[in-house]
Design an enzyme around this catalytic site. Structure first.
Site, PDB file in Angstrom:
ATOM      1  N   GLY A  25     -69.461  -8.631  47.284  1.00  0.00           N
ATOM      2  CA  GLY A  25     -70.124  -9.918  47.508  1.00  0.00           C
ATOM      3  C   GLY A  25     -69.166 -10.944  48.073  1.00  0.00           C
ATOM      4  O   GLY A  25     -68.557 -11.708  47.334  1.00  0.00           O
ATOM      5  N   ALA A  28     -69.507 -17.404  49.858  1.00  0.00           N
ATOM      6  CA  ALA A  28     -68.560 -18.525  49.785  1.00  0.00           C
ATOM      7  C   ALA A  28     -67.571 -18.359  48.628  1.00  0.00           C
ATOM      8  O   ALA A  28     -66.351 -18.354  48.826  1.00  0.00           O
ATOM      9  CB  ALA A  28     -69.333 -19.828  49.640  1.00  0.00           C
ATOM     10  N   GLY A  30     -67.067 -15.683  46.672  1.00  0.00           N
ATOM     11  CA  GLY A  30     -66.383 -14.386  46.754  1.00  0.00           C
ATOM     12  C   GLY A  30     -65.215 -14.464  47.737  1.00  0.00           C
ATOM     13  O   GLY A  30     -64.120 -13.961  47.461  1.00  0.00           O
ATOM     14  N   ASN A 119     -74.332 -17.163  39.404  1.00  0.00           N
ATOM     15  CA  ASN A 119     -75.132 -18.184  38.732  1.00  0.00           C
ATOM     16  C   ASN A 119     -76.318 -17.516  38.045  1.00  0.00           C
ATOM     17  O   ASN A 119     -76.747 -16.430  38.435  1.00  0.00           O
ATOM     18  CB  ASN A 119     -75.676 -19.177  39.755  1.00  0.00           C
ATOM     19  N   ALA A 145     -67.146 -23.839  46.609  1.00  0.00           N
ATOM     20  CA  ALA A 145     -66.736 -23.079  47.785  1.00  0.00           C
ATOM     21  C   ALA A 145     -67.755 -23.271  48.894  1.00  0.00           C
ATOM     22  O   ALA A 145     -68.933 -23.506  48.628  1.00  0.00           O
ATOM     23  CB  ALA A 145     -66.635 -21.597  47.432  1.00  0.00           C
ATOM     24  N   LYS A 200     -73.769 -23.320  31.448  1.00  0.00           N
ATOM     25  CA  LYS A 200     -73.710 -23.322  32.924  1.00  0.00           C
ATOM     26  C   LYS A 200     -75.123 -23.308  33.496  1.00  0.00           C
ATOM     27  O   LYS A 200     -75.396 -23.931  34.532  1.00  0.00           O
ATOM     28  CB  LYS A 200     -72.907 -22.099  33.406  1.00  0.00           C
ATOM     29  N   ASN A 204     -76.679 -25.770  36.305  1.00  0.00           N
ATOM     30  CA  ASN A 204     -77.337 -25.313  37.535  1.00  0.00           C
ATOM     31  C   ASN A 204     -78.806 -25.743  37.603  1.00  0.00           C
ATOM     32  O   ASN A 204     -79.316 -26.048  38.683  1.00  0.00           O
ATOM     33  CB  ASN A 204     -77.215 -23.788  37.686  1.00  0.00           C
ATOM     34  N   ASN A 208     -78.614 -27.905  40.962  1.00  0.00           N
ATOM     35  CA  ASN A 208     -78.944 -27.122  42.160  1.00  0.00           C
ATOM     36  C   ASN A 208     -80.299 -27.472  42.780  1.00  0.00           C
ATOM     37  O   ASN A 208     -80.357 -27.773  43.985  1.00  0.00           O
ATOM     38  CB  ASN A 208     -78.818 -25.621  41.855  1.00  0.00           C
ATOM     39  N   ASN A 218     -73.414 -33.124  45.538  1.00  0.00           N
ATOM     40  CA  ASN A 218     -73.522 -33.177  44.068  1.00  0.00           C
ATOM     41  C   ASN A 218     -73.294 -34.589  43.537  1.00  0.00           C
ATOM     42  O   ASN A 218     -73.999 -35.050  42.635  1.00  0.00           O
ATOM     43  CB  ASN A 218     -72.500 -32.225  43.421  1.00  0.00           C
TER      44      ASN A 218
HETATM   45  O1  KPL Z   1     -72.387 -23.746  40.341  1.00  0.00           O
HETATM   46  C1  KPL Z   1     -72.564 -24.629  41.151  1.00  0.00           C
HETATM   47  C2  KPL Z   1     -73.340 -24.288  42.352  1.00  0.00           C
HETATM   48  O2  KPL Z   1     -73.293 -25.004  43.340  1.00  0.00           O
HETATM   49  O3  KPL Z   1     -74.008 -23.248  42.298  1.00  0.00           O
HETATM   50  C3  KPL Z   1     -72.090 -26.025  40.856  1.00  0.00           C
HETATM   51  C4  KPL Z   1     -71.261 -26.013  39.592  1.00  0.00           C
HETATM   52  C5  KPL Z   1     -73.290 -26.905  40.673  1.00  0.00           C
HETATM   53  C6  KPL Z   1     -71.166 -26.597  41.878  1.00  0.00           C
HETATM   54  O4  KPL Z   1     -71.777 -26.967  43.053  1.00  0.00           O
END
Ligand code: KPL
Length: 315
Positions: A25, A28, A30, A119, A145, A200, A204, A208, A218
């Site tokens: 994978g 970004a 990875g 995620n 990333a 987490k 998200n 997100n 963000n």
């Molecule tokens: O995990 C993230 C994502 O963009 O998927 C965060 C922590 C929100 C960072 O952008």
């Protein structure tokens, strides 16, 4: 030869006994992890699918947090004939983890650890079923990333990374967190990784969908415009967590969300990037997972439900 290539080949040869990471994978995050692992002297090979054979690139064009750009030599392998795998780091999108791993089912040597860093939730259990003889380790990371082109990646935010065991065999692999820490600056081991996964998930669920739907960085969630909706999202997630045996306060979740908003203020979330580029988003593994658990407990989560639907309709 660009200096980055020369430097990294040298670094690898200084650690001839380091076991090799195979990374599945190369999106970004990875791409950034592959670059950082390689820079830390840990041999890393990117496993690609056969369809990428025709589009090989000489290396990863990597821009660090400090803005230094380097071409990093990365070894490539192909998933159909991967050769020996010593440890597997899976960094595909949540929805692709199982399909990306399926070609390795029955082929991966028993005992090879599989580290999942994606995620969302609900995937690790399927991986344990697919690989009953392998240690499975789940992770969460808040590094930022960006993929800026074909094998062109930028590290946009320094976050935290935590690993922990999903099955009993995974418990013997705490050392993997130390090795990631050598590359990332920080990484920890937590036997209660499920709690961190839920925390987490809350982050998200909050960041997100809103950033993707409203096309925001963000940090733009910090203003008063989003204060109520962020709070309602956290109240709903806390209710579901409570029912799942993960008691937490919604204020605590909101505090965590706002910390990440601040630390990654200049970043575009992964869902924003996926939506902008017409890729499938991780909404199923993030808000979809929450909705599934909420339904199982008979808990109403109207704000998250609305965001889920809006993201689905946008595609
Ligand atoms: O995990 C993230 C994502 O963009 O998927 C965060 C922590 C929100 C960072 O952008």
């Amino acid at each position: 030869m660009p200096s980055g290539l020369r430097d990294n080949n040298l670094k690898n040869s200084r650690h001839p006994s380091s076991p090799r990471w195979s990374l599945l994978g190369c999106g970004a995050l990875g791409g950034v992890f592959a670059s950082l692992l390689t820079q830390s002297g840990q041999p890393t090979r990117v496993l690609l699918s056969e369809r990428h054979r025709a589009t090989l690139h000489p290396g990863i064009d990597f821009t660090s947090l400090e803005g230094h750009t380097q071409l990093i030599a990365i070894e490539r392998g192909f998933i159909d004939k991967p050769g020996a795998i010593q440890r597997l780091l899976v960094m595909t999108k949540a929805g692709q983890v199982v399909s990306a791993l399926t070609p390795l089912a029955g082929k991966l040597a028993a005992g090879v650890p599989i580290v999942l860093l994606h995620n969302g939730m609900g995937i690790a259990e399927q991986v344990v079923q697919l690989f009953p003889h392998n240690p499975v380790i789940a992770g969460v990371t808040s590094h930022g990333a960006m993929r800026c082109g074909h094998f062109v990646f930028r590290h946009t935010g320094k976050g935290e990374t935590w690993l922990g065991p999903v099955n009993d065999a995974g418990k013997a692999h705490a050392h993997l967190a130390d090795e990631l820490a050598r590359a990332l600056g920080q990484a920890g081991w937590d036997e209660q990784i499920l709690t961190r996964q839920w925390q987490k998930l809350a982050i998200n669920c909050a960041i997100n969908p809103l950033t993707a739907l409203y096309k925001l960085k963000n940090g733009e969630l910090a203003g008063p415009r989003f204060a109520d909706v962020l709070q309602q999202i956290c109240v709903e997630v806390a209710d579901v967590m409570q029912a799942e045996g993960q008691p937490t306060g919604s204020d605590e979740l909101l505090r965590r969300v706002m910390t990440v908003v601040e630390l990654t203020a200049d970043n575009y979330s992964s869902m924003y990037q996926d939506m902008e580029q017409g890729r499938e988003t991780e909404i199923e593994a993030i808000t979809g997972f929450l909705l599934g658990k909420a339904a199982a407990h008979g808990i109403a989560v109207p704000v998250n439900q609305g965001l889920y639907q809006a993201v689905k309709e946008k595609r």
